[in-house]
Write a protein that holds these residues in place. Structure first.
Motif, PDB file in Angstrom:
ATOM      1  N   THR A   1      46.806  42.164  37.894  1.00 35.85           N
ATOM      2  CA  THR A   1      46.274  42.644  39.175  1.00 35.85           C
ATOM      3  C   THR A   1      47.216  42.386  40.344  1.00 35.85           C
ATOM      4  OG1 THR A   1      45.103  40.570  39.610  1.00 35.85           O
ATOM      5  CG2 THR A   1      43.910  42.265  38.362  1.00 35.85           C
ATOM      6  N   ASN A   2      48.362  41.758  40.106  1.00 35.65           N
ATOM      7  CA  ASN A   2      49.246  41.373  41.217  1.00 35.65           C
ATOM      8  C   ASN A   2      50.559  42.153  41.206  1.00 35.65           C
ATOM      9  OD1 ASN A   2      50.213  40.120  38.901  1.00 35.65           O
ATOM     10  ND2 ASN A   2      50.714  38.193  39.912  1.00 35.65           N
ATOM     11  N   TYR A   3      50.459  43.461  40.922  1.00 38.66           N
ATOM     12  CA  TYR A   3      51.652  44.314  40.878  1.00 38.66           C
ATOM     13  C   TYR A   3      52.381  44.324  42.223  1.00 38.66           C
ATOM     14  CZ  TYR A   3      54.598  48.351  39.738  1.00 38.66           C
ATOM     15  OH  TYR A   3      55.678  49.184  39.512  1.00 38.66           O
ATOM     16  N   SER A   4      51.632  44.360  43.324  1.00 36.87           N
ATOM     17  CA  SER A   4      52.259  44.400  44.648  1.00 36.87           C
ATOM     18  C   SER A   4      53.037  43.124  44.918  1.00 36.87           C
ATOM     19  CB  SER A   4      51.196  44.614  45.730  1.00 36.87           C
ATOM     20  OG  SER A   4      50.239  43.572  45.723  1.00 36.87           O
ATOM     21  N   PHE A   5      52.555  41.986  44.408  1.00 39.52           N
ATOM     22  CA  PHE A   5      53.286  40.722  44.538  1.00 39.52           C
ATOM     23  C   PHE A   5      54.634  40.813  43.824  1.00 39.52           C
ATOM     24  CE2 PHE A   5      54.201  36.636  42.327  1.00 39.52           C
ATOM     25  CZ  PHE A   5      54.572  35.889  43.437  1.00 39.52           C
TER      26      PHE A   5
ATOM     27  N   PHE B   1      52.817  37.774  35.939  1.00 40.24           N
ATOM     28  CA  PHE B   1      52.032  38.993  36.137  1.00 40.24           C
ATOM     29  C   PHE B   1      50.678  38.811  35.464  1.00 40.24           C
ATOM     30  CE2 PHE B   1      50.821  43.345  34.773  1.00 40.24           C
ATOM     31  CZ  PHE B   1      50.698  43.909  36.039  1.00 40.24           C
ATOM     32  N   ASN B   2      49.599  38.949  36.245  1.00 40.15           N
ATOM     33  CA  ASN B   2      48.259  38.712  35.702  1.00 40.15           C
ATOM     34  C   ASN B   2      47.446  39.987  35.516  1.00 40.15           C
ATOM     35  OD1 ASN B   2      47.404  39.422  38.285  1.00 40.15           O
ATOM     36  ND2 ASN B   2      46.997  37.304  38.919  1.00 40.15           N
TER      37      ASN B   2
ATOM     38  N   GLU C   1      51.393  33.286  40.945  1.00 37.91           N
ATOM     39  CA  GLU C   1      50.846  34.640  40.871  1.00 37.91           C
ATOM     40  C   GLU C   1      50.691  35.296  42.234  1.00 37.91           C
ATOM     41  OE1 GLU C   1      47.274  34.641  38.501  1.00 37.91           O
ATOM     42  OE2 GLU C   1      48.071  33.086  37.164  1.00 37.91           O
ATOM     43  N   ASN C   2      50.932  34.539  43.292  1.00 35.64           N
ATOM     44  CA  ASN C   2      50.828  35.090  44.645  1.00 35.64           C
ATOM     45  C   ASN C   2      51.573  34.189  45.621  1.00 35.64           C
ATOM     46  OD1 ASN C   2      48.940  32.946  45.492  1.00 35.64           O
ATOM     47  ND2 ASN C   2      47.493  34.022  44.154  1.00 35.64           N
ATOM     48  N   GLU C   3      51.670  34.622  46.869  1.00 33.19           N
ATOM     49  CA  GLU C   3      52.397  33.861  47.886  1.00 33.19           C
ATOM     50  C   GLU C   3      51.742  32.516  48.172  1.00 33.19           C
ATOM     51  OE1 GLU C   3      51.869  37.071  48.072  1.00 33.19           O
ATOM     52  OE2 GLU C   3      53.751  38.074  48.588  1.00 33.19           O
TER      53      GLU C   3
ATOM     54  N   SER D   1      45.205  32.813  33.398  1.00 35.36           N
ATOM     55  CA  SER D   1      46.278  33.673  32.874  1.00 35.36           C
ATOM     56  C   SER D   1      46.951  33.074  31.643  1.00 35.36           C
ATOM     57  CB  SER D   1      47.315  33.936  33.971  1.00 35.36           C
ATOM     58  OG  SER D   1      46.737  34.572  35.078  1.00 35.36           O
TER      59      SER D   1
END
Length: 412
Positions: A296-300, A293-294, A271-273, A149
């Motif tokens: 693909t991680n909108y839900s994160f 934000f990469n 980028e994630n949990e 990223s």
């Protein structure tokens, strides 16, 4: 509380109460001293608060016994008094009407109100440099790492930049910048780049930096970090960016920071949990966490970054911050970014406002004040435009621009 019987009353709000009518169907009262808030959507109640703000009323309105017979008005006013938002007093004909100085935004040097001639005079007199607070100088853009990223992270938070052009900002240009701002309020200069250890003019640059009384912060990606590099001995405040290409360097970095008698701060780009969980396994004293934000991680982001109403009011918000949010963007205001090719931007995701190789800092700052690429970017787009909380909410940031959404909230 029971309001005592009388024909007429004086009613007013305390001067620490911020009032918002932004969505036109509600009134929000927010106590900036303790964080209490009161929201009401009854037309008669909204009108009473609006009347307080009519200049001729001087912050105090008359309430009659007939008005108080309406349950919604009586309930609204008693709640205001009980929770410390304001007062209601029986009118004493022997006393003059009280006068209250309402909290109204009135900036002495409001750029929107100033004429071009007035700003021109500030520019000539160098007063315009008083708006500057921090400068990010990207000394190079050369890096041979391949962080997934890389490009996006540098557009969201202070991090690295990378280009195949492999440019270096000359020490002479950097000294020109420092010389121009040496009498400004700026105290903080960030030295960034690709892999800054690959900058070829360090000896000359250190000599120049020592001539000026600024606090220098050096930003290094952990993949490029070598604790044995001799350049580190001349760097006071080091910021190590950890972009979660996780490897065995993390323990080494933590040990380096503990042994070092100068400031070392770690910045985790997550980028994630799972990335966040990885931080807790290492003993770091000074660190910050920055979501990235990469694509693909909108839900994160929805789960961990977007604001809820509870998040918004978790801490008490000062009247000063609320008023600032109505005029300037505190994420960007006073900041300049200078890149290896000399171009200058006020934020990473806006158009350039000049080039330091041919434009003075004065003229570049003037350009931003006139063009407003980011310094005065407020919440006046999309849902934010008519949101009750829009000036209580933090101002727009790089995240909104990268994600392509004017608001990052879950408030309906």
């Amino acid at each position: 509380m029971k309001i005592p019987q009388s024909d007429e009353y004086w009613f007013f709000l305390y001067d620490l109460v911020y009032v918002s009518f932004e969505d036109k169907t509600n009134v929000l009262l927010y106590n900036t001293s303790n964080g209490k808030r009161l929201l009401n959507n009854k037309k008669d109640c909204i009108q009473i608060v609006k009347d307080i703000y009519i200049p001729a009323n001087l912050g105090v309105v008359k309430i009659t016994q007939q008005q108080l017979t309406k349950p919604e008005i009586y309930s609204f006013i008693t709640q205001i008094v009980e929770e410390g938002f304001g007062e209601i007093r029986i009118i004493d004909n022997l006393e003059d009407k009280p006068i209250l100085l309402l909290p109204i935004l009135n900036l002495q040097n409001d750029i929107e109100k100033m004429t071009k001639d007035e700003i021109d005079k500030m520019n000539v007199g160098s007063d315009i440099l008083n708006y500057l607070s921090e400068i990010n100088i990207y000394i190079n853009n050369t890096c041979f790492q391949h962080c997934p990223s890389c490009k996006l992270s540098g557009l969201q938070v202070k991090s690295c930049i990378k280009s195949t052009a492999q440019l270096n900002l000359s020490p002479e240009i950097i000294e020109s910048v420092l010389s121009q701002i040496q009498y400004s309020p700026i105290k903080k200069i960030n030295i960034l780049g690709g892999n800054i250890f690959l900058y070829p003019y360090w000896e000359k640059l250190f000599f120049i930096l020592e001539k000026y009384n600024f606090k220098y912060n050096y930003w290094i990606n952990h993949l490029n970090f070598d604790p044995h590099n001799p350049l580190l001995s001349s760097m006071d405040s080091i910021h190590i960016v950890i972009s979660f290409s996780l490897n065995n360097k993390l323990n080494e970095l933590a040990l380096f920071a503990k042994k070092r008698n100068k400031i070392t701060h770690f910045h985790f780009l997550i980028e994630n949990e799972n990335h966040f969980d990885g931080i807790t396994t290492i003993d770091f004293d000074n660190y910050s966490v920055h979501p990235i934000f990469n694509g693909t991680n909108y839900s994160f982001f929805e789960k961990n970054v977007f604001l809820s109403e509870g998040d918004l009011f978790e801490n008490v918000i000062s009247m000063r911050n609320i008023f600032c949010n109505q005029k300037v963007n505190q994420n960007y205001f006073g900041f300049l970014n200078i890149f290896p090719n000399g171009s200058v931007k006020s934020s990473m995701n806006t158009k350039k406002i000049g080039n330091i190789k041919k434009d003075s800092i004065l003229n570049i700052t003037y350009s931003e004040l006139i063009k407003n690429t980011s310094w005065r970017s407020i919440r006046n787009k999309g849902r934010c435009k008519h949101c009750t909380y829009r000036f209580i909410c933090p101002p727009p940031s790089n995240y909104e621009q990268i994600i392509g959404k004017p608001d990052l909230c879950n408030i309906s």
